[in-house]
Design a protein around this motif. Structure first.
Motif, mmCIF file in Angstrom:
data_model
loop_
_atom_site.group_PDB
_atom_site.id
_atom_site.type_symbol
_atom_site.label_atom_id
_atom_site.label_comp_id
_atom_site.label_asym_id
_atom_site.label_seq_id
_atom_site.Cartn_x
_atom_site.Cartn_y
_atom_site.Cartn_z
ATOM 1 N N ARG A 256 0.818 -1.214 0.000
ATOM 2 C CA ARG A 256 0.000 0.000 0.000
ATOM 3 C C ARG A 256 0.850 1.261 0.000
ATOM 4 N N PRO A 257 1.775 1.372 -0.935
ATOM 5 C CA PRO A 257 2.573 2.602 -0.990
ATOM 6 C C PRO A 257 1.710 3.781 -1.435
ATOM 7 N N LEU A 258 2.226 4.959 -1.217
ATOM 8 C CA LEU A 258 1.567 6.155 -1.726
ATOM 9 C C LEU A 258 1.838 6.221 -3.225
ATOM 10 N N VAL A 259 0.800 6.313 -4.010
ATOM 11 C CA VAL A 259 0.933 6.430 -5.459
ATOM 12 C C VAL A 259 0.899 7.916 -5.789
ATOM 13 N N LYS B 53 -10.198 1.753 -13.036
ATOM 14 C CA LYS B 53 -11.005 0.942 -13.949
ATOM 15 C C LYS B 53 -10.262 -0.341 -14.311
ATOM 16 N N ARG B 54 -8.980 -0.232 -14.539
ATOM 17 C CA ARG B 54 -8.186 -1.390 -14.959
ATOM 18 C C ARG B 54 -7.800 -2.288 -13.786
ATOM 19 N N PHE B 55 -7.511 -1.681 -12.628
ATOM 20 C CA PHE B 55 -7.055 -2.443 -11.459
ATOM 21 C C PHE B 55 -7.958 -2.165 -10.263
ATOM 22 N N GLY B 56 -9.244 -2.438 -10.434
ATOM 23 C CA GLY B 56 -10.225 -2.180 -9.389
ATOM 24 C C GLY B 56 -9.915 -2.851 -8.071
ATOM 25 N N MET B 57 -9.206 -3.989 -8.119
ATOM 26 C CA MET B 57 -8.873 -4.709 -6.898
ATOM 27 C C MET B 57 -7.867 -3.949 -6.044
ATOM 28 N N LEU B 58 -7.288 -2.879 -6.583
ATOM 29 C CA LEU B 58 -6.316 -2.070 -5.846
ATOM 30 C C LEU B 58 -6.898 -0.720 -5.455
ATOM 31 N N GLY B 59 -8.200 -0.661 -5.303
ATOM 32 C CA GLY B 59 -8.908 0.590 -5.043
ATOM 33 C C GLY B 59 -8.642 1.225 -3.688
ATOM 34 N N THR B 60 -7.919 0.556 -2.794
ATOM 35 C CA THR B 60 -7.666 1.115 -1.463
ATOM 36 C C THR B 60 -6.332 1.856 -1.366
ATOM 37 N N LEU B 61 -5.645 2.018 -2.465
ATOM 38 C CA LEU B 61 -4.353 2.711 -2.441
ATOM 39 C C LEU B 61 -4.537 4.193 -2.145
#
Length: 122
Positions: free
Chosen positions: A51-54, A68-76
């Motif tokens: 969970r790094p800061l993007v 949209k492409r990586f919805g499974m990473l929506g908590t970043l």
């Protein structure tokens, strides 16, 4: 056999109509340029697992495509170097990544993910 099935599911090919018109206008990246290329979902998820800061220069534009492409990473957590830095206070007359870099003497092939990421780090 299961490894092959997992790999087929995790690596998704771009569809020929994948590049939205607005992206083609900004980046000049066409459907032909992405055809046959793919993302490895597992690799992307593993890379961002801690969970790094993007940070993105104009995260408001980039994030919806990512989500949209990586919805499974929506908590970043996201930060925007365009909106969250007062560039004029730092002596710059503009905010575009290309302008900021050229003012500092750096030139690069803009609107390409890898070089844009490096440009943001400079």
């Amino acid at each position: 056999m299961l490894d092959k099935m997992k790999t087929r599911r995790s690596i998704r090919k771009f569809k020929s109509d994948m590049v939205p018109k607005e992206i083609i206008e900004i980046t000049h990246i066409t459907d032909d340029m992405v055809q046959g290329h793919s993302f490895d979902d597992d690799m992307v998820a593993n890379f961002l697992a801690g969970r790094p800061l993007v940070v993105a220069h104009n995260a408001g534009f980039d994030r919806p495509f990512f989500d949209k492409r990586f919805g499974m990473l929506g908590t970043l957590s996201w930060a925007c170097s365009l909106k969250e830095i007062n560039w004029s206070k730092l002596g710059f007359n503009g905010q575009k990544l290309e302008y900021l870099n050229s003012t500092l003497g750096y030139f690069y092939d803009a609107h390409r993910a890898y070089t844009d990421a490096l440009a943001l780090l400079w």
